[in-house]
Design an enzyme around this catalytic site. Sequence first.
Site, PDB file in Angstrom:
ATOM      1  N   LEU A  81      45.094  37.611  32.557  1.00 10.79           N
ATOM      2  CA  LEU A  81      45.464  38.790  31.756  1.00 10.79           C
ATOM      3  C   LEU A  81      46.257  39.792  32.586  1.00 10.79           C
ATOM      4  CD1 LEU A  81      42.194  39.449  29.723  1.00 10.79           C
ATOM      5  CD2 LEU A  81      44.264  38.245  28.968  1.00 10.79           C
ATOM      6  N   CYS A  86      34.884  31.917  35.662  1.00 13.29           N
ATOM      7  CA  CYS A  86      35.766  31.948  34.484  1.00 13.29           C
ATOM      8  C   CYS A  86      36.208  33.373  34.155  1.00 13.29           C
ATOM      9  CB  CYS A  86      35.076  31.316  33.283  1.00 13.29           C
ATOM     10  SG  CYS A  86      34.908  29.520  33.430  1.00 13.29           S
ATOM     11  N   HIS A 115      38.877  34.239  36.691  1.00 11.95           N
ATOM     12  CA  HIS A 115      40.071  33.419  36.457  1.00 11.95           C
ATOM     13  C   HIS A 115      40.857  33.957  35.258  1.00 11.95           C
ATOM     14  CE1 HIS A 115      42.167  29.395  36.169  1.00 11.95           C
ATOM     15  NE2 HIS A 115      42.269  29.797  34.916  1.00 11.95           N
ATOM     16  N   GLU A 116      40.169  34.189  34.138  1.00 17.18           N
ATOM     17  CA  GLU A 116      40.862  34.619  32.918  1.00 17.18           C
ATOM     18  C   GLU A 116      41.329  36.068  33.016  1.00 17.18           C
ATOM     19  OE1 GLU A 116      41.788  32.195  31.406  1.00 17.18           O
ATOM     20  OE2 GLU A 116      40.199  30.709  31.278  1.00 17.18           O
ATOM     21  N   ILE A 117      40.573  36.942  33.665  1.00 18.99           N
ATOM     22  CA  ILE A 117      41.019  38.330  33.842  1.00 18.99           C
ATOM     23  C   ILE A 117      42.229  38.364  34.768  1.00 18.99           C
ATOM     24  CG2 ILE A 117      40.388  40.596  34.796  1.00 18.99           C
ATOM     25  CD1 ILE A 117      37.552  40.086  33.531  1.00 18.99           C
TER      26      ILE A 117
END
Length: 165
Positions: free
Chosen positions: A138, A130, A133-135
Amino acid sequence: MTIRPIVRYPDPRLALPAQPVTVFDGALRELASDLLETMHAAPGIGITAPHIGISLRVVVLDLDPVDGARTYVNPEIIWASPEMILHQEGSVSMPGVNDDIRRHARVRIGYRDIDGNAQTEESGGLRAVCHQHEIDQLNGVFWIQRLSRLKRERLVKRFEKLSRG
């Protein structure tokens, strides 16, 4: 707390790098709260400010009922293990489809908490996936860019068919 509209793939805003947060105030707390509410409604386990059309480096993850949700401001990967794992991923911006993505098994991130205090966290498994994935999001890298061209095209066709529903 407000449920905000989610930006849907292929919105070009999902391909833009988000801006660093420089002010840690009530507006940031409200954004984090709205992200959590929006993510739960989606439903999802992770969301970024760009997912709701706000170009700021804010991530909310809710992976563990005991630990509860966590907010990461300006997160960056500072170390990644050489070991890799395959994990099934998807996105609140592309509901109904997912595929296996190759990621580092463990990562260490540096970030700021909601009050602006510097933090580090090392994680493995789902939380590490996660974070990556989220970085990526961004940084303007939508998760399907990690797939081969053929897999990506098939997934996009499947998503378009589901969207027409």
